[in-house]
Design an enzyme around this catalytic site. Sequence first.
Site, mmCIF file in Angstrom:
data_model
loop_
_atom_site.group_PDB
_atom_site.id
_atom_site.type_symbol
_atom_site.label_atom_id
_atom_site.label_comp_id
_atom_site.label_asym_id
_atom_site.label_seq_id
_atom_site.Cartn_x
_atom_site.Cartn_y
_atom_site.Cartn_z
ATOM 1 N N GLU A 235 85.926 86.195 31.167
ATOM 2 C CA GLU A 235 85.575 84.543 30.645
ATOM 3 C C GLU A 235 84.705 83.658 31.561
ATOM 4 O O GLU A 235 84.336 82.919 31.151
ATOM 5 C CB GLU A 235 87.082 83.962 30.570
ATOM 6 C CG GLU A 235 88.100 84.558 29.725
ATOM 7 C CD GLU A 235 89.394 83.535 29.394
ATOM 8 O OE1 GLU A 235 88.969 82.426 29.282
ATOM 9 O OE2 GLU A 235 90.380 84.120 29.287
ATOM 10 N N ASP A 239 81.539 81.540 30.897
ATOM 11 C CA ASP A 239 81.328 80.077 31.499
ATOM 12 C C ASP A 239 80.008 80.062 32.148
ATOM 13 O O ASP A 239 79.455 79.015 31.992
ATOM 14 C CB ASP A 239 82.554 79.882 32.490
ATOM 15 C CG ASP A 239 83.916 79.564 31.488
ATOM 16 O OD1 ASP A 239 83.583 79.831 30.363
ATOM 17 O OD2 ASP A 239 84.919 79.380 32.372
ATOM 18 N N SER A 434 87.435 79.200 26.787
ATOM 19 C CA SER A 434 86.963 79.210 28.085
ATOM 20 C C SER A 434 85.320 78.859 27.980
ATOM 21 O O SER A 434 84.635 78.429 29.028
ATOM 22 C CB SER A 434 86.866 80.676 28.238
ATOM 23 O OG SER A 434 86.168 80.956 29.617
ATOM 24 N N ASP A 471 76.378 58.740 12.079
ATOM 25 C CA ASP A 471 75.549 60.006 11.666
ATOM 26 C C ASP A 471 76.483 60.690 10.890
ATOM 27 O O ASP A 471 76.002 61.459 10.028
ATOM 28 C CB ASP A 471 74.862 60.481 13.022
ATOM 29 C CG ASP A 471 74.113 61.646 12.325
ATOM 30 O OD1 ASP A 471 73.475 61.787 11.782
ATOM 31 O OD2 ASP A 471 74.496 63.023 13.141
ATOM 32 N N ILE A 472 77.650 60.770 11.248
ATOM 33 C CA ILE A 472 78.558 61.761 10.790
ATOM 34 C C ILE A 472 79.427 61.268 9.621
ATOM 35 O O ILE A 472 79.449 61.790 8.585
ATOM 36 C CB ILE A 472 79.324 62.698 11.795
ATOM 37 C CG1 ILE A 472 78.561 63.117 12.996
ATOM 38 C CG2 ILE A 472 80.077 63.910 11.316
ATOM 39 C CD1 ILE A 472 77.571 64.046 12.405
ATOM 40 N N GLY A 485 85.875 70.971 12.181
ATOM 41 C CA GLY A 485 84.783 71.675 13.282
ATOM 42 C C GLY A 485 83.661 70.868 13.788
ATOM 43 O O GLY A 485 83.375 71.372 14.333
ATOM 44 N N ASP A 487 82.459 67.455 15.492
ATOM 45 C CA ASP A 487 83.080 66.276 16.337
ATOM 46 C C ASP A 487 82.402 65.140 15.837
ATOM 47 O O ASP A 487 81.315 64.704 15.792
ATOM 48 C CB ASP A 487 82.438 66.374 17.767
ATOM 49 C CG ASP A 487 82.980 65.513 18.755
ATOM 50 O OD1 ASP A 487 83.470 64.361 18.222
ATOM 51 O OD2 ASP A 487 83.222 65.895 19.956
#
Length: 1467
Positions: A235, A239, A434, A471-472, A485, A487
């Site tokens: 993990e 990262d 992670s 925009d979204i 899914g 943002d």
Amino acid sequence: MPVSQRVNLPFTHHNIPSGAKSHAPVDPEQHLDVTVYLRPASNELKQVIDDIVAGKRQPFTREKYQHKFGASDKDIEHMRKFADEHHLKVKHVHHAARTKIDNYDFERDGKKYSHRYQSGALSVPQTYADLITGVFGFDTRPSARPLYHRRKASAAAAATGSFNPNQVAQLYNFPTQGNGSGQTVGIIELGGGYDANQLSQYFNSLGVSPTPVVSDVSVDGGSNSPSDPNGADGEVQLDIEVVGCVAPGAKIVVYFAPNTDQGFVDAITQAVHDTTNKPSILSISWGSAESAWTSQARDSMDQAFQAAASMGVTVCVAAGDTGSQDSGTGNNVDFPASNPYVLGCGGTFLQGKGNQITSETVWDDNPTSSATGGGVSQVYSLPSWQANKQVTATGQSPTALTMRGVPDVAGDADPNSGYNISVDGQTTIIGGTSAVAPLWAGLIALLNEQLGKPLGYANPTLYGLSSGFNDITSGNNGAYQAQQGWDTCTGLGSPNGAQLLNALQSSSTGTAGQSLHYQNPQNARVAQTSGLARQPEYTMITPPPNVTGSLHIGHALTFSIQDALVRWRRMKGEDVKWIPGIDHAGIGTQSVVEKDLMRRKQISRHDLGRDAFIEQVYTWKETYGNKIIDQIRKLGVSVDWERSFFTMDTLRSEAVTAAFCQLHKDRLIYRDTRLINWCCALQTAISDIEVEHETIQGRTLLEVPSGPEKVEFGVLHEFAYPLEHPAEDIKELVVATTRVETMIGDCAVAVHPEDPRYRNVQGKFLIHPITGARIPIIADAHLVDPHFGTGAVKITPAHDANDYACARRHGLAFTSIFDLRGRVTLNIPQLQGQDRFLARKLVINRLKELGLYRGKDESYCMSVARCSRSGDIIEPMLQPQWFVRVGDLARRVLKAVDEGKMSLIPGYHKDELQRWLGDTQDWCISRQLWWGHRIPAYRLELDLPSPSPLEVPSWVVAPTLEEAHVQVRDFLQSANLPSTSSYTLRQDEDVLDTWFSSALLPLSALGWKGGNGIPDRYPLSLMETGFDILFFWVARMAMLCTYFVDEPPFNDILLHAMVRDSQGRKMSKSLGNVIDPLHIIHGVSLDTMIQNLEASNLSKTEQQRSAKLLQAEYPLGIQPLGSDALRLALLEYTQQAKVTSASQFGNKIWNLVKFGKTHFGDRSRSQLEMNSSKVQDSLLASFALSRLSATVKNVDVAMNHYNIREAVDAVRTFIQEDLCDTFVEFSKFSISQEPSLISVLYHCVETSMRLLHPFMPYITEELWNHLPKLTQESSSLMLASYPQYQDFSQWSNETAEVEFKSLLEIIHAVRSLRQNNGLSLSTKTSTKVVSTEPDFMAPQKPLQRYFNEVVKFTHSSQLELLRVDRFDADPYHAQGCAVKEVSPTLKVYIPYESIRQHSPSDANKRLIAKRKLEKVMADISNLEHRMQDPNYDNRVPETVKQKNSRRLESLHAQRDSIQQNLRLYSD
């Protein structure tokens, strides 16, 4: 202790979790390290954060945070007492780390504390309950083991079907070519480790450059062994890999801690307050429920994250699942991603009402269930800057805003299984958490780089951008709609995820139309140099701004000039290095910090002590240094940030120390007692440049900081010195002085040797009326002007520069009469200990009592020398100081200038530099300050028997104290003294003049640390700065650098003029005319400017005076105009251009590109390429391309000669006049039918963007990226090739230009004639054009070919053409027409009858014409006066002379035309 005297700490009650392991009670013999959190010293932190977000204050430095919010000394002493009472050992104390005391060793009293894995809560003595906010360390679980083993080297590549970090970045639609240089990203890891060698191999295999630098911090002292390859965790490897790929160049620090509540809290705390690595971004993630946590863990982490927010540290949190539940309170205690002070990366539930966001909670990984993290909303209320932000949710219900979030811990990035990585050759699943937080950290690093500043506590910025939401949520993505899914706030995960970058970058410029692209010059250099060899090098440094405060408009001019040159050179393919820096500005910074301390805390530096005061100055430096960097970035300056310097950083300090020691060794630095400029208020010597001279016209009262009251200046006092032996014709000498108080230090009176009045008294003595001393009468032709005043001059050598020189010529004694505070030191009754200006009154009274005062002149004009930092009156003082012998150094520079090794531009500065170097004095380099480079000299006191014949050195100069001891031991050995001889070394308290360290910058900025080795890229290609520091900085750089490496530090020296206000005054804070460039870029209200004044260190009087000036100059504040407009106006400042005019020019080129795009459309490359034969058939096309060719040539010539204003003028003239006003207007009639005109328009527009880019980088970058590309040369205009004349010379066509300009001249002449006679544009009149040219009427002539266009542009109802042999035979000449001469062979007429019908009366026209004639005559007179100046031919550039000649010729024609029209009106 009885239970009745104990209380339970809040939020620590907990039942044993189901299935918990290793939860045995505390063994009384077991040693536990416990972390105790104490209350903060102040509870104002949340308000402080709101103020920072609102822009009302700057973020804290870590040091300042400790002082403001760290645990109080009193509380820490209470806890020490507590430890002593219970036989506990305090291992470590840290004020700032969220007021924690680390590592109590519980030796015997463990039983006294109720272990939380038993039913109950943690209890503490009641007397300490208010001090303690949290206690951690009673978790006895084993530390977390690595979840995955390290990868085998043979299986380092990702397995088939798995995601490597680059693919992960693509999955989240991260913009490519990010750069994390200058950022430090911290990753908090519970347990585990990483394999450094494997990471290095991995990054090398990907070709990531620069390779990330990874370091680690073991929070618990190393028990986790993060550097053990056998404990490498898949993990944490992932990262690091993701951050390294998304933000190459970022420094990565991994904080390792045990997987316990104490370990996690300690890791977060240490990372937030890490003063060594100073991470600007923290990445934190966890997935499974931490069953051992309690609510106090959440509260303590909340405190740490508030601290991070107050310091501008961005914290990225990915928290998942439902978390653990505190059975004592029922609250969810897993730290949520929706905390207001972090940037949430885990799945969250966004709740709305109408079009407003009301709250946000963590949501479960099961998208069909309700949000199980509901306890969050009970704990965290939205701050003011987050609540009630308008979100346009067109056609959607508030529930459409739910399911916000990037993939959470369930692994939503891969909807089936999470991330796949290769572990021991096998594909292994890792949950998404992670990798999510480091991805966010990488994005923030990229945003920071592109914004040009640390973003910090990202939520306020993101929530404040409605475009980020729109925009979204509003369905602007075409077929894409907001869905799970994605943002909702940032668009991450959506096809248009990069929209946030555009929104943020647009908002960072402050003005519509500014570029959305901030291209990093490091990326530019890498892309530019790849595949190329042996590029010409071009190296510059910025004159480092002083860290005393923010930049002003003068700095903006410097950066605009330099950036234009750098961008031009870079686009020409040169290997450019432009190194930025910040100057510590010794006296200036110490002065403002002292004022700030006195204003805020009513304390002086002496109250703090030297070390604590230096810490305060460093805090100031962090605040204003970051502000300066922010201003520089907002200007669009393309410097090499990775090579930036601070003049007191380690490398520069080593260079300064080495230079001082070498110069002293070479006998060029010495210590002597000499006359210097002394500031009594600051108690230090100051340089000449820090002295301001104020002219006083007659008696004036001035405020003096070191004086008790206002002081009188502009008064010339006369008093008499009685002769020791009076003669019949002369019994006394009368002297005149403005500083009568200094007469108590007089050692002589001087007269001119040829003055007949005093010929008989030369060599005799006077009696000092106050001290009684005998003082001689000396003859000195250098000092005395027999025709001024009485012809007798008093000599006070210790307090006047001229008197000092006179006393040295005559061997007179020097008597200092003032101490360092300006108080009388002589043992004179009533005067000793008095302030110098109070002593002035006392001396006058005494002279009056003695009958020796002879009166005063209150109309005397004088110059008063004041300290620019304190405003105090400069006192010349005799003081022991360190000096540099500059004679030989100056001669080396003069030789280099004479040999042409250094060129000064403009050339007339060469004479000024030579005069100064030929008559310069030794340089005083010591300053009596605390802030600056400490002088590496040590006072030696050696115990020797008295008397001793040995000559013991008073000072030992050495880089370090240890080396100074070596020198002393060598001296003892050489003098045959015992090595055990007693001696002391004490370092000089003084610091070096700031200009000394600045004079080394051409070397030290390139890495030089001393010696005669020449660093790479030395010398600098150019030194560009203001002419006002030619002597104080440029000349000193030339002297020192040439001495050390025997080569001048720069090839060319370009000096620009100073920026002055509308009244011609120098920019000065005390005048209130200093303008922050960001106020022009973003705009500012008058109220804000006045509030900034009130928060400054100016005195109340200065604030009031400045406020009045601001109200007069900017009654409506300053409108936002953008950085491009500011830069263009500054580059044209010699023409007194207005920023508003430059902004309007920006709008014009924006509309130009918009017009072009309507015609370029989807045309192919072949359709936009130029067809030479078709272009040559079009006079309009030939004219435009010829003008473009001439513009490219003129710009190239101007830039090569550093005539930036002329280059700007050439580009602007072409775009505005030739392209917009001429080509576009003429082509509108036929462009749709003539494809060749479209290709001409394209090439003119595209080339114009490249030509203009060095001067207006934002808007040109943006517009250029919207144009079709004929080549794949570059993805950024910054890297595109600059237009070269050889590529455009084929289009040069002088005939086409002459012919088309003849049309324009006719149009302009007719328009001028109409305007002069008051005809509106809507009025059409008959127009006559008459010429004496033989082929004027020929069909191929431009007037015939563009006849219809001329009719339209002249607003003519009828256009008549006539050819005549001579104008006196012109039939219109006698028919009563208004006339204007276009050229000696061409005139235009408008019949007077047409004018009479549509314009004002003859009387009004005569009045208007007379006024215009008066103005034209005045313009002729002014221009002729300038052209007749004796220095005109030498100082004025040839191109300007040509323009002036043409201007004068035009004015004469205007005069003649107006005079003829006046005669017409009189008929």
